[in-house]
Design a protein around this motif. Structure first.
Motif, PDB file in Angstrom:
ATOM      1  N   SER A  31       0.784  -1.227   0.000  1.00  0.00           N
ATOM      2  CA  SER A  31       0.000   0.000   0.000  1.00  0.00           C
ATOM      3  C   SER A  31       0.818   1.281   0.000  1.00  0.00           C
ATOM      4  O   SER A  31       0.250   2.367   0.038  1.00  0.00           O
ATOM      5  N   ILE A  32       2.127   1.176  -0.031  1.00  0.00           N
ATOM      6  CA  ILE A  32       2.944   2.389  -0.017  1.00  0.00           C
ATOM      7  C   ILE A  32       3.971   2.345  -1.138  1.00  0.00           C
ATOM      8  O   ILE A  32       4.215   1.300  -1.734  1.00  0.00           O
ATOM      9  N   CYS A  33       4.577   3.489  -1.381  1.00  0.00           N
ATOM     10  CA  CYS A  33       5.618   3.623  -2.389  1.00  0.00           C
ATOM     11  C   CYS A  33       6.883   2.960  -1.864  1.00  0.00           C
ATOM     12  O   CYS A  33       7.372   3.316  -0.792  1.00  0.00           O
ATOM     13  N   MET A  34       7.421   2.010  -2.624  1.00  0.00           N
ATOM     14  CA  MET A  34       8.638   1.318  -2.204  1.00  0.00           C
ATOM     15  C   MET A  34       9.608   1.207  -3.374  1.00  0.00           C
ATOM     16  O   MET A  34       9.180   1.130  -4.533  1.00  0.00           O
ATOM     17  N   ALA A  35      10.889   1.173  -3.056  1.00  0.00           N
ATOM     18  CA  ALA A  35      11.896   1.167  -4.114  1.00  0.00           C
ATOM     19  C   ALA A  35      13.150   0.442  -3.669  1.00  0.00           C
ATOM     20  O   ALA A  35      13.383   0.250  -2.475  1.00  0.00           O
ATOM     21  N   TRP A  36      13.933   0.039  -4.643  1.00  0.00           N
ATOM     22  CA  TRP A  36      15.280  -0.490  -4.423  1.00  0.00           C
ATOM     23  C   TRP A  36      16.277   0.510  -5.003  1.00  0.00           C
ATOM     24  O   TRP A  36      16.111   0.971  -6.139  1.00  0.00           O
ATOM     25  N   PHE A  37      17.300   0.789  -4.204  1.00  0.00           N
ATOM     26  CA  PHE A  37      18.411   1.615  -4.637  1.00  0.00           C
ATOM     27  C   PHE A  37      19.696   0.802  -4.502  1.00  0.00           C
ATOM     28  O   PHE A  37      19.732  -0.197  -3.811  1.00  0.00           O
ATOM     29  N   ARG A  51       8.129   0.718  -7.052  1.00  0.00           N
ATOM     30  CA  ARG A  51       6.788   0.169  -7.185  1.00  0.00           C
ATOM     31  C   ARG A  51       5.817   1.035  -6.402  1.00  0.00           C
ATOM     32  O   ARG A  51       6.018   1.266  -5.203  1.00  0.00           O
ATOM     33  N   SER A  52       4.780   1.519  -7.055  1.00  0.00           N
ATOM     34  CA  SER A  52       3.792   2.352  -6.376  1.00  0.00           C
ATOM     35  C   SER A  52       2.748   1.490  -5.674  1.00  0.00           C
ATOM     36  O   SER A  52       2.670   0.274  -5.867  1.00  0.00           O
ATOM     37  N   ARG A 100       4.124   8.767   1.931  1.00  0.00           N
ATOM     38  CA  ARG A 100       3.612  10.047   1.438  1.00  0.00           C
ATOM     39  C   ARG A 100       3.325  10.031  -0.058  1.00  0.00           C
ATOM     40  O   ARG A 100       2.436  10.740  -0.533  1.00  0.00           O
ATOM     41  N   TRP A 101       4.117   9.226  -0.794  1.00  0.00           N
ATOM     42  CA  TRP A 101       4.061   9.331  -2.255  1.00  0.00           C
ATOM     43  C   TRP A 101       3.051   8.340  -2.823  1.00  0.00           C
ATOM     44  O   TRP A 101       3.268   7.143  -2.820  1.00  0.00           O
ATOM     45  N   VAL A 102       1.980   8.867  -3.338  1.00  0.00           N
ATOM     46  CA  VAL A 102       0.925   8.030  -3.920  1.00  0.00           C
ATOM     47  C   VAL A 102       0.952   8.194  -5.433  1.00  0.00           C
ATOM     48  O   VAL A 102       1.498   7.375  -6.155  1.00  0.00           O
ATOM     49  N   ASP A 103       0.414   9.307  -5.940  1.00  0.00           N
ATOM     50  CA  ASP A 103       0.366   9.504  -7.380  1.00  0.00           C
ATOM     51  C   ASP A 103       1.743   9.703  -7.998  1.00  0.00           C
ATOM     52  O   ASP A 103       1.958   9.380  -9.168  1.00  0.00           O
ATOM     53  N   CYS A 105       4.714   8.462  -6.932  1.00  0.00           N
ATOM     54  CA  CYS A 105       5.708   7.510  -6.412  1.00  0.00           C
ATOM     55  C   CYS A 105       6.818   7.221  -7.410  1.00  0.00           C
ATOM     56  O   CYS A 105       7.995   7.265  -7.059  1.00  0.00           O
ATOM     57  N   THR A 106       6.463   6.922  -8.659  1.00  0.00           N
ATOM     58  CA  THR A 106       7.479   6.479  -9.609  1.00  0.00           C
ATOM     59  C   THR A 106       8.417   7.601 -10.050  1.00  0.00           C
ATOM     60  O   THR A 106       9.384   7.352 -10.758  1.00  0.00           O
ATOM     61  N   ASN A 107       8.142   8.831  -9.651  1.00  0.00           N
ATOM     62  CA  ASN A 107       9.031   9.944  -9.954  1.00  0.00           C
ATOM     63  C   ASN A 107      10.014  10.234  -8.823  1.00  0.00           C
ATOM     64  O   ASN A 107      10.897  11.067  -8.976  1.00  0.00           O
ATOM     65  N   ARG A 108       9.864   9.557  -7.699  1.00  0.00           N
ATOM     66  CA  ARG A 108      10.633   9.891  -6.516  1.00  0.00           C
ATOM     67  C   ARG A 108      12.040   9.296  -6.568  1.00  0.00           C
ATOM     68  O   ARG A 108      12.211   8.143  -6.940  1.00  0.00           O
ATOM     69  N   GLN A 109      12.994  10.107  -6.090  1.00  0.00           N
ATOM     70  CA  GLN A 109      14.388   9.671  -6.035  1.00  0.00           C
ATOM     71  C   GLN A 109      14.849   9.585  -4.583  1.00  0.00           C
ATOM     72  O   GLN A 109      14.060   9.762  -3.664  1.00  0.00           O
TER      73      GLN A 109
END
Length: 126
Positions: A31-37, A51-52, A100-103, A105-109
């Protein structure tokens, strides 16, 4: 508050595969914005995959077609399946999340994510 714990790193030869896991607590991984760095020595931390909460995914050009980001809702875990690994994939890999990031999400760094795991090392030998 979100807590993240990565696992699954290791050493592998070029062409091999690894699957990284990121166990989440405090929020549903679905349910939240998650990413791998990842961050290699002497280099900036870069986003590998994101992944949003709606399941939209985006990948760095360098890993497209080789890496897959996914979630297991029952285990509240984010995964990164890494196939056809190359020596240039060697780095410390970090899981990140931010509710915080919903719409957007995929733009977040990296500076946009408040919650991070401790990292897991991936080493690919030629």
């Amino acid at each position: 508050q979100v807590q993240l714990l990565e696992s699954g790193g290791g050493s592998v030869q070029a062409g091999g595969s690894l699957r990284l896991s990121c166990a989440a607590s405090g929020y549903s991984a679905r349910s939240i914005c998650m990413a791998w760095f990842r961050q290699a020595p002497g280099k900036e931390r870069e986003r590998v995959a994101v992944r949003s909460n709606l399941g939209v995914t985006r990948y760095a050009d360098s890993v497209k077609g080789r890496f897959t980001i996914s979630t297991d809702n029952a285990k509240n875990t984010l995964y990164l399946q890494m196939d056809s690994l190359k020596p240039e994939d060697t780095a410390m890999y970090y899981c990140a999340a931010d509710p915080r990031w919903v719409d957007s999400c995929t733009n977040r760094q990296k500076d946009d994510f408040d919650y991070w795991g401790q990292g897991t090392q991936v080493t690919v030998s030629s």
